[in-house]
Design a protein around this motif. Structure first.
Motif, PDB file in Angstrom:
ATOM      1  N   GLY A 107       0.832  -1.207   0.000  1.00  0.00           N
ATOM      2  CA  GLY A 107       0.000   0.000   0.000  1.00  0.00           C
ATOM      3  C   GLY A 107       0.863   1.252   0.000  1.00  0.00           C
ATOM      4  O   GLY A 107       0.421   2.325  -0.424  1.00  0.00           O
ATOM      5  N   LEU A 108       2.089   1.127   0.460  1.00  0.00           N
ATOM      6  CA  LEU A 108       2.970   2.301   0.536  1.00  0.00           C
ATOM      7  C   LEU A 108       3.422   2.772  -0.840  1.00  0.00           C
ATOM      8  O   LEU A 108       3.761   3.939  -1.020  1.00  0.00           O
ATOM      9  CB  LEU A 108       4.212   1.956   1.376  1.00  0.00           C
ATOM     10  CG  LEU A 108       3.960   1.772   2.874  1.00  0.00           C
ATOM     11  CD1 LEU A 108       5.119   1.028   3.518  1.00  0.00           C
ATOM     12  CD2 LEU A 108       3.764   3.126   3.541  1.00  0.00           C
ATOM     13  N   ILE A 109       3.420   1.871  -1.810  1.00  0.00           N
ATOM     14  CA  ILE A 109       3.899   2.224  -3.154  1.00  0.00           C
ATOM     15  C   ILE A 109       3.099   3.395  -3.722  1.00  0.00           C
ATOM     16  O   ILE A 109       3.653   4.297  -4.343  1.00  0.00           O
ATOM     17  CB  ILE A 109       3.839   0.998  -4.093  1.00  0.00           C
ATOM     18  CG1 ILE A 109       4.887  -0.029  -3.659  1.00  0.00           C
ATOM     19  CG2 ILE A 109       4.051   1.397  -5.559  1.00  0.00           C
ATOM     20  CD1 ILE A 109       4.817  -1.360  -4.383  1.00  0.00           C
ATOM     21  N   GLY A 110       1.778   3.383  -3.460  1.00  0.00           N
ATOM     22  CA  GLY A 110       0.893   4.418  -4.004  1.00  0.00           C
ATOM     23  C   GLY A 110       1.281   5.827  -3.588  1.00  0.00           C
ATOM     24  O   GLY A 110       0.978   6.795  -4.287  1.00  0.00           O
ATOM     25  N   TYR A 111       1.948   5.964  -2.457  1.00  0.00           N
ATOM     26  CA  TYR A 111       2.355   7.297  -2.000  1.00  0.00           C
ATOM     27  C   TYR A 111       3.397   7.929  -2.927  1.00  0.00           C
ATOM     28  O   TYR A 111       3.613   9.129  -2.896  1.00  0.00           O
ATOM     29  CB  TYR A 111       2.959   7.217  -0.594  1.00  0.00           C
ATOM     30  CG  TYR A 111       1.942   7.079   0.515  1.00  0.00           C
ATOM     31  CD1 TYR A 111       1.474   8.199   1.191  1.00  0.00           C
ATOM     32  CD2 TYR A 111       1.454   5.834   0.882  1.00  0.00           C
ATOM     33  CE1 TYR A 111       0.553   8.080   2.214  1.00  0.00           C
ATOM     34  CE2 TYR A 111       0.532   5.700   1.900  1.00  0.00           C
ATOM     35  CZ  TYR A 111       0.083   6.818   2.563  1.00  0.00           C
ATOM     36  OH  TYR A 111      -0.828   6.700   3.569  1.00  0.00           O
ATOM     37  N   PHE A 112       4.066   7.102  -3.703  1.00  0.00           N
ATOM     38  CA  PHE A 112       5.207   7.605  -4.478  1.00  0.00           C
ATOM     39  C   PHE A 112       4.954   7.700  -5.978  1.00  0.00           C
ATOM     40  O   PHE A 112       5.823   8.126  -6.715  1.00  0.00           O
ATOM     41  CB  PHE A 112       6.449   6.742  -4.177  1.00  0.00           C
ATOM     42  CG  PHE A 112       6.775   6.795  -2.721  1.00  0.00           C
ATOM     43  CD1 PHE A 112       7.426   7.895  -2.196  1.00  0.00           C
ATOM     44  CD2 PHE A 112       6.331   5.801  -1.862  1.00  0.00           C
ATOM     45  CE1 PHE A 112       7.668   7.988  -0.837  1.00  0.00           C
ATOM     46  CE2 PHE A 112       6.568   5.891  -0.498  1.00  0.00           C
ATOM     47  CZ  PHE A 112       7.237   6.985   0.015  1.00  0.00           C
ATOM     48  N   THR A 113       3.740   7.311  -6.391  1.00  0.00           N
ATOM     49  CA  THR A 113       3.453   7.356  -7.832  1.00  0.00           C
ATOM     50  C   THR A 113       3.433   8.800  -8.338  1.00  0.00           C
ATOM     51  O   THR A 113       4.130   9.126  -9.307  1.00  0.00           O
ATOM     52  CB  THR A 113       2.120   6.656  -8.138  1.00  0.00           C
ATOM     53  OG1 THR A 113       2.212   5.308  -7.684  1.00  0.00           O
ATOM     54  CG2 THR A 113       1.813   6.671  -9.622  1.00  0.00           C
ATOM     55  N   ILE A 114       2.657   9.653  -7.668  1.00  0.00           N
ATOM     56  CA  ILE A 114       2.525  11.034  -8.162  1.00  0.00           C
ATOM     57  C   ILE A 114       3.854  11.805  -8.094  1.00  0.00           C
ATOM     58  O   ILE A 114       4.234  12.448  -9.076  1.00  0.00           O
ATOM     59  CB  ILE A 114       1.397  11.792  -7.405  1.00  0.00           C
ATOM     60  CG1 ILE A 114       0.057  11.065  -7.624  1.00  0.00           C
ATOM     61  CG2 ILE A 114       1.297  13.249  -7.848  1.00  0.00           C
ATOM     62  CD1 ILE A 114      -0.426  11.019  -9.059  1.00  0.00           C
ATOM     63  N   PRO A 115       4.600  11.713  -6.974  1.00  0.00           N
ATOM     64  CA  PRO A 115       5.912  12.390  -6.992  1.00  0.00           C
ATOM     65  C   PRO A 115       6.832  11.862  -8.093  1.00  0.00           C
ATOM     66  O   PRO A 115       7.529  12.643  -8.734  1.00  0.00           O
ATOM     67  CB  PRO A 115       6.505  12.067  -5.616  1.00  0.00           C
ATOM     68  CG  PRO A 115       5.373  11.684  -4.773  1.00  0.00           C
ATOM     69  CD  PRO A 115       4.301  11.138  -5.655  1.00  0.00           C
ATOM     70  N   SER A 116       6.797  10.542  -8.325  1.00  0.00           N
ATOM     71  CA  SER A 116       7.661   9.973  -9.372  1.00  0.00           C
ATOM     72  C   SER A 116       7.242  10.479 -10.746  1.00  0.00           C
ATOM     73  O   SER A 116       8.091  10.834 -11.572  1.00  0.00           O
ATOM     74  CB  SER A 116       7.588   8.445  -9.366  1.00  0.00           C
ATOM     75  OG  SER A 116       7.958   7.942  -8.114  1.00  0.00           O
ATOM     76  N   VAL A 117       5.927  10.518 -10.971  1.00  0.00           N
ATOM     77  CA  VAL A 117       5.404  10.999 -12.262  1.00  0.00           C
ATOM     78  C   VAL A 117       5.809  12.464 -12.468  1.00  0.00           C
ATOM     79  O   VAL A 117       6.285  12.845 -13.540  1.00  0.00           O
ATOM     80  CB  VAL A 117       3.867  10.823 -12.310  1.00  0.00           C
ATOM     81  CG1 VAL A 117       3.253  11.627 -13.449  1.00  0.00           C
ATOM     82  CG2 VAL A 117       3.520   9.341 -12.449  1.00  0.00           C
ATOM     83  N   GLY A 118       5.668  13.272 -11.414  1.00  0.00           N
ATOM     84  CA  GLY A 118       6.050  14.692 -11.499  1.00  0.00           C
ATOM     85  C   GLY A 118       7.527  14.826 -11.824  1.00  0.00           C
ATOM     86  O   GLY A 118       7.931  15.633 -12.664  1.00  0.00           O
ATOM     87  N   PHE A 119       8.312  13.989 -11.170  1.00  0.00           N
ATOM     88  CA  PHE A 119       9.759  14.025 -11.382  1.00  0.00           C
ATOM     89  C   PHE A 119      10.099  13.667 -12.829  1.00  0.00           C
ATOM     90  O   PHE A 119      10.873  14.351 -13.494  1.00  0.00           O
ATOM     91  CB  PHE A 119      10.435  13.038 -10.418  1.00  0.00           C
ATOM     92  CG  PHE A 119      11.927  13.019 -10.528  1.00  0.00           C
ATOM     93  CD1 PHE A 119      12.698  13.811  -9.698  1.00  0.00           C
ATOM     94  CD2 PHE A 119      12.561  12.244 -11.480  1.00  0.00           C
ATOM     95  CE1 PHE A 119      14.085  13.817  -9.798  1.00  0.00           C
ATOM     96  CE2 PHE A 119      13.942  12.242 -11.594  1.00  0.00           C
ATOM     97  CZ  PHE A 119      14.703  13.034 -10.753  1.00  0.00           C
ATOM     98  N   ILE A 120       9.502  12.595 -13.320  1.00  0.00           N
ATOM     99  CA  ILE A 120       9.838  12.123 -14.681  1.00  0.00           C
ATOM    100  C   ILE A 120       9.364  13.145 -15.724  1.00  0.00           C
ATOM    101  O   ILE A 120      10.064  13.413 -16.699  1.00  0.00           O
ATOM    102  CB  ILE A 120       9.242  10.715 -14.922  1.00  0.00           C
ATOM    103  CG1 ILE A 120       9.941   9.698 -14.002  1.00  0.00           C
ATOM    104  CG2 ILE A 120       9.400  10.287 -16.385  1.00  0.00           C
ATOM    105  CD1 ILE A 120       9.239   8.368 -13.855  1.00  0.00           C
ATOM    106  N   LYS A 121       8.207  13.778 -15.468  1.00  0.00           N
ATOM    107  CA  LYS A 121       7.725  14.810 -16.404  1.00  0.00           C
ATOM    108  C   LYS A 121       8.711  15.974 -16.450  1.00  0.00           C
ATOM    109  O   LYS A 121       9.031  16.504 -17.511  1.00  0.00           O
ATOM    110  CB  LYS A 121       6.358  15.322 -15.958  1.00  0.00           C
ATOM    111  CG  LYS A 121       5.213  14.466 -16.433  1.00  0.00           C
ATOM    112  CD  LYS A 121       3.908  15.122 -16.049  1.00  0.00           C
ATOM    113  CE  LYS A 121       2.731  14.291 -16.496  1.00  0.00           C
ATOM    114  NZ  LYS A 121       1.502  14.665 -15.776  1.00  0.00           N
ATOM    115  N   SER A 122       9.194  16.382 -15.277  1.00  0.00           N
ATOM    116  CA  SER A 122      10.080  17.555 -15.249  1.00  0.00           C
ATOM    117  C   SER A 122      11.459  17.231 -15.823  1.00  0.00           C
ATOM    118  O   SER A 122      12.245  18.114 -16.140  1.00  0.00           O
ATOM    119  CB  SER A 122      10.221  18.074 -13.818  1.00  0.00           C
ATOM    120  OG  SER A 122      10.961  17.136 -13.061  1.00  0.00           O
TER     121      SER A 122
END
Ligand SMILES: [Zn+2]
Ligand SMILES: [Zn+2]
Length: 254
Positions: A107-122
Motif C-alpha cells: 500500500g505504501l507504493i501508491g504514496y510515491f506514484t505522483i511524486p515519481s510521475v512529477g519528477f519524470i515529467k520535469s
C-alpha cells in the motif's frame, strides 16, 4: 530541505468500500512512527529528503559539485544515458522501501506514484516505454512479487507511456547484492539480463527500480537494452544510496 513535491494531493485512493470497511476494523498505522490512520503519516512524509538535482552528476546521479560530469563517468561512461533518483535512501524513505520490499507493505507504493510521475515529467526526456528491473525467479517465488514492477506500472499508467515487461528479462539467477562491495556487485550482475531484439530496436527506454546503490544492476540492464538495439536508456529509482545527506546539504547551502 524544502520539499517541492509535498504536500501532495490524495495519493493513495482506496479502491473500494470493502477496503474502507477494513480500515475501520483494522486501522492502518504509519510504518515509520506508528501513528494510527495512515500507512505513512504527513509528519513522516515531510521528513523524506527529496534530492536536489543541482549537485548531482548529469549521467550517473551521484553527488557532483555544480552538476558536473563526475570523474567516474568521465573515465568509464555507463551504458545508460542518465540515471535519476527521487529521494535519498535514508530515514523514512529507507524504512518505507524496506517495508515494501521485505514486509509486503505494498500500500505504501501508491504514496510515491505522483511524486515519481512529477519528477519524470520535469526531467523532459522522450520515452517510448517503461520496463521494471526483472527479479530473479527464486526471489520472485519467495517474495511473491517484484517491487520494481509494482512501482513502475502505476507510473506508466499515469504518464500514459506503455509498460513493456517483455522488453527486458533476467537470464541469470544472481545472489542478493546486499553486503557486496562495488566490484562484487558488478560481477554478481554481469550479463544477468537480456533485451528483446524486436521490441527494443531504435527505442528510448525508461528502466525503473526501487533503489540505486552502485548503479551496477541498472548499468547491466542498460547494456542488455543497448545490445538489443535501444537508442536511449534512462533509469529511474525511488531512492539512492550512498548519497551523503550532510554533504548534499552543505553543497546546497553554498
Ligand atoms: Zn509517521
Ligand atoms: Zn557520474
Amino acid at each position: 530541505m524544502a520539499n517541492p513535491l509535498w504536500p501532495l494531493p490524495q495519493l493513495y485512493k482506496k479502491p473500494s468500500m470493502v477496503w474502507s470497511a477494513l480500515d475501520l476494523l483494522f486501522p492502518p498505522f504509519c510504518c515509520n512512527c506508528g501513528v494510527l490512520g495512515f500507512e505513512l503519516c504527513p509528519d513522516c512524509i515531510k521528513k523524506i529528503v527529496v534530492l536536489n538535482q543541482r549537485n548531482l552528476c548529469p549521467i550517473c546521479g551521484d553527488i557532483s559539485i555544480n552538476g558536473k560530469i563526475c570523474s567516474e563517468c568521465q573515465i568509464n561512461k555507463p551504458y545508460f544515458d542518465q540515471l535519476r533518483s527521487w529521494g535519498a535512501y535514508s530515514g523514512v524513505l529507507r524504512e518505507v522501501i524496506h517495508k515494501i520490499k521485505f514486509n509486503h507493505g505494498l500500500g505504501l507504493i501508491g504514496y510515491f506514484t505522483i511524486p515519481s510521475v512529477g519528477f519524470i515529467k520535469s526531467w523532459n526526456i522522450e520515452i517510448d516505454y517503461i520496463v521494471p528491473v526483472p527479479l530473479g525467479k527464486t526471489r520472485r517465488h519467495y517474495r511473491g512479487y517484484n517491487q520494481a514492477a509494482l512501482i513502475a506500472r502505476p507510473i506508466s499508467r499515469n504518464l500514459h507511456i506503455p509498460y513493456k515487461l517483455r522488453a527486458l528479462s533476467r537470464v541469470k539467477e544472481t545472489s542478493s547484492q546486499v553486503g557486496l562491495n562495488a566490484k562484487d556487485r558488478e560481477q554478481n550482475v554481469l550479463n544477468a539480463f537480456e533485451g528483446d531484439l524486436e521490441i527494443n530496436q531504435n527505442k528510448s527506454v525508461l528502466v525503473i527500480d526501487d533503489i540505486t546503490t552502485t548503479g551496477s544492476t541498472l548499468n547491466e540492464c542498460a547494456k542488455a537494452l543497448r545490445n538489443a538495439g535501444a537508442k536511449k536508456v534512462y533509469c529511474f529509482t525511488l531512492a539512492r544510496t550512498p548519497i551523503s545527506i550532510n554533504l548534499l546539504e552543505e553543497l546546497e547551502a553554498k
